[in-house]
Scaffold this motif. Structure first.
Motif, short mmCIF file in Angstrom:
data_model
loop_
_atom_site.label_atom_id
_atom_site.label_comp_id
_atom_site.label_asym_id
_atom_site.label_seq_id
_atom_site.Cartn_x
_atom_site.Cartn_y
_atom_site.Cartn_z
N THR A 214 -4.79 4.42 -10.40
CA THR A 214 -3.46 3.87 -10.49
C THR A 214 -3.45 2.36 -10.30
OG1 THR A 214 -1.23 3.91 -9.57
CG2 THR A 214 -3.04 4.31 -8.04
N LEU B 205 1.66 -2.69 -4.64
CA LEU B 205 2.38 -2.53 -3.39
C LEU B 205 3.52 -3.55 -3.33
CD1 LEU B 205 -0.62 -2.23 -0.91
CD2 LEU B 205 0.99 -0.42 -1.47
N SER C 234 -3.43 -5.75 6.20
CA SER C 234 -4.43 -4.93 5.52
C SER C 234 -5.79 -5.19 6.15
CB SER C 234 -4.49 -5.26 4.02
OG SER C 234 -3.36 -4.77 3.35
N VAL D 240 -2.63 -1.19 6.80
CA VAL D 240 -3.11 -0.39 5.67
C VAL D 240 -4.63 -0.43 5.67
CG1 VAL D 240 -3.08 -0.07 3.17
CG2 VAL D 240 -1.07 -1.01 4.34
N GLU E 109 -8.45 2.40 4.99
CA GLU E 109 -9.02 3.73 4.84
C GLU E 109 -9.87 4.10 6.05
OE1 GLU E 109 -11.62 4.06 1.51
OE2 GLU E 109 -12.64 2.15 1.90
N HIS F 164 -1.23 3.24 7.78
CA HIS F 164 -1.10 3.83 6.45
C HIS F 164 -2.49 4.00 5.85
CE1 HIS F 164 0.63 4.79 2.54
NE2 HIS F 164 -0.22 3.93 2.01
N ILE G 217 -5.13 4.84 2.96
CA ILE G 217 -5.23 4.92 1.51
C ILE G 217 -6.20 6.06 1.16
CG2 ILE G 217 -4.83 2.45 1.32
CD1 ILE G 217 -7.80 2.16 0.50
N LYS H 196 -9.83 4.89 -3.71
CA LYS H 196 -8.67 4.32 -4.40
C LYS H 196 -8.37 2.92 -3.85
CE LYS H 196 -7.60 8.02 -6.85
NZ LYS H 196 -7.60 8.02 -8.33
N THR I 82 -7.23 0.29 -5.15
CA THR I 82 -6.02 -0.37 -5.63
C THR I 82 -4.80 -0.01 -4.77
OG1 THR I 82 -5.76 1.42 -7.24
CG2 THR I 82 -6.80 -0.60 -8.00
N GLN I 83 -4.91 1.02 -3.93
CA GLN I 83 -3.82 1.32 -3.01
C GLN I 83 -3.78 0.31 -1.86
OE1 GLN I 83 -4.07 5.41 -1.74
NE2 GLN I 83 -3.93 6.22 -3.82
N ASN I 84 -4.80 -0.51 -1.75
CA ASN I 84 -4.83 -1.59 -0.76
C ASN I 84 -5.13 -2.89 -1.50
OD1 ASN I 84 -4.68 -2.82 1.72
ND2 ASN I 84 -6.52 -1.91 2.57
#
Length: 243
Positions: free
Chosen positions: A55, A59, A70, A129, A131, A149, A151, A155, A157-159
């Motif tokens: 994706t 954000l 992050s 944010v 993982e 949060h 991720i 992935k 791109t979620q961060n």
């Protein structure tokens, strides 16, 4: 233009134009691009790197400092071949690099200690944010009240904010320098971090630096609750620089 390009080999013509404007030299962007190409200053594209898939949904950009940080890790090697890790934290609103901690091992408890130090300097973030998962992080999250949060694995791109920062760090420093020791790596990271926060123009901030963006927001809303008045130094620092 040649002097700036020689010093900052990974800067494109737009960012070089911003640096020239600070010195009172302005020109039409078409002329700037033409001169940039005629001088042979175009940044060479690095080949052979993996590209993220999945994706691309961006954000939302926070409107205030400390709304969202992050966190991520990078790795590199000393000249003899021994690997070391780098723990990076950025503020998604100001794009400020809050920490670059280098060591041969970075456990969850070490991360917790570094986050506590950052909160004493800058105030508490609403959300982090990452993982990263560990028992130490879960305990710290419950005690601190900071939302964490996660991720999805694989992935990045979620961060996206810190992935963009990681790309700049690797392109402008890690791929450009040879590190002879952990102390050498920490020194060079500290110098780069100071430059990134206070000198290097940031396109997402309309040419301002992260430090200028934070000062502008603090003039409107005041410093973050619980933050020290002047977060100027941290561990691993030379005078005036923090890591």
């Amino acid at each position: 233009m040649r002097e700036i390009a020689a010093e900052r080999r990974r800067f494109g013509y737009r960012r070089i134009g911003l640096m020239l404007a600070r010195e009172g030299i302005t020109m039409n962007h078409k002329k700037l691009r033409r001169l940039y190409k005629e001088e042979g200053l175009a940044v060479k594209r690095r080949r052979g790197r993996k590209r993220a898939t999945g994706t691309r949904a961006p954000l939302a950009v926070p409107s205030l400092p400390n709304e969202r940080w992050s966190l991520d890790f990078l790795s590199d090697v000393f000249e003899p071949g021994r690997r070391f890790r780098i723990f990076a934290v950025i503020d998604n609103c100001t794009r400020e690099n809050l920490a670059l901690v280098a060591d041969t091992s970075l456990s969850g408890r070490r991360v917790v200690r570094e986050l506590d130090a950052l909160i004493r300097l800058h105030g508490k973030p609403a959300t982090i944010v990452s993982e990263l998962t560990s028992h130490a992080i879960l305990e710290w999250q419950n005690e601190s009240g900071v939302a964490w949060h996660y991720i999805a694995p694989g992935k990045p791109t979620q961060n996206a904010f810190i992935e963009s920062f990681n790309g700049r760090l690797r392109d402008e420093l890690l791929n450009e320098e040879v590190f002879t020791s952990l102390a050498d790596a920490r020194r060079k990271l500290a110098i780069w971090r100071h430059d990134y926060n206070t000198i290097r123009p940031h396109s997402a901030l309309k040419g301002d630096t992260p430090a200028e963006a934070r000062r502008a927001l603090e003039r409107l809303d005041g410093p973050a609750h619980g933050a020290r008045a002047n977060p100027s130094t941290m561990r691993y620092a030379e005078p005036g620089l923090s890591l």
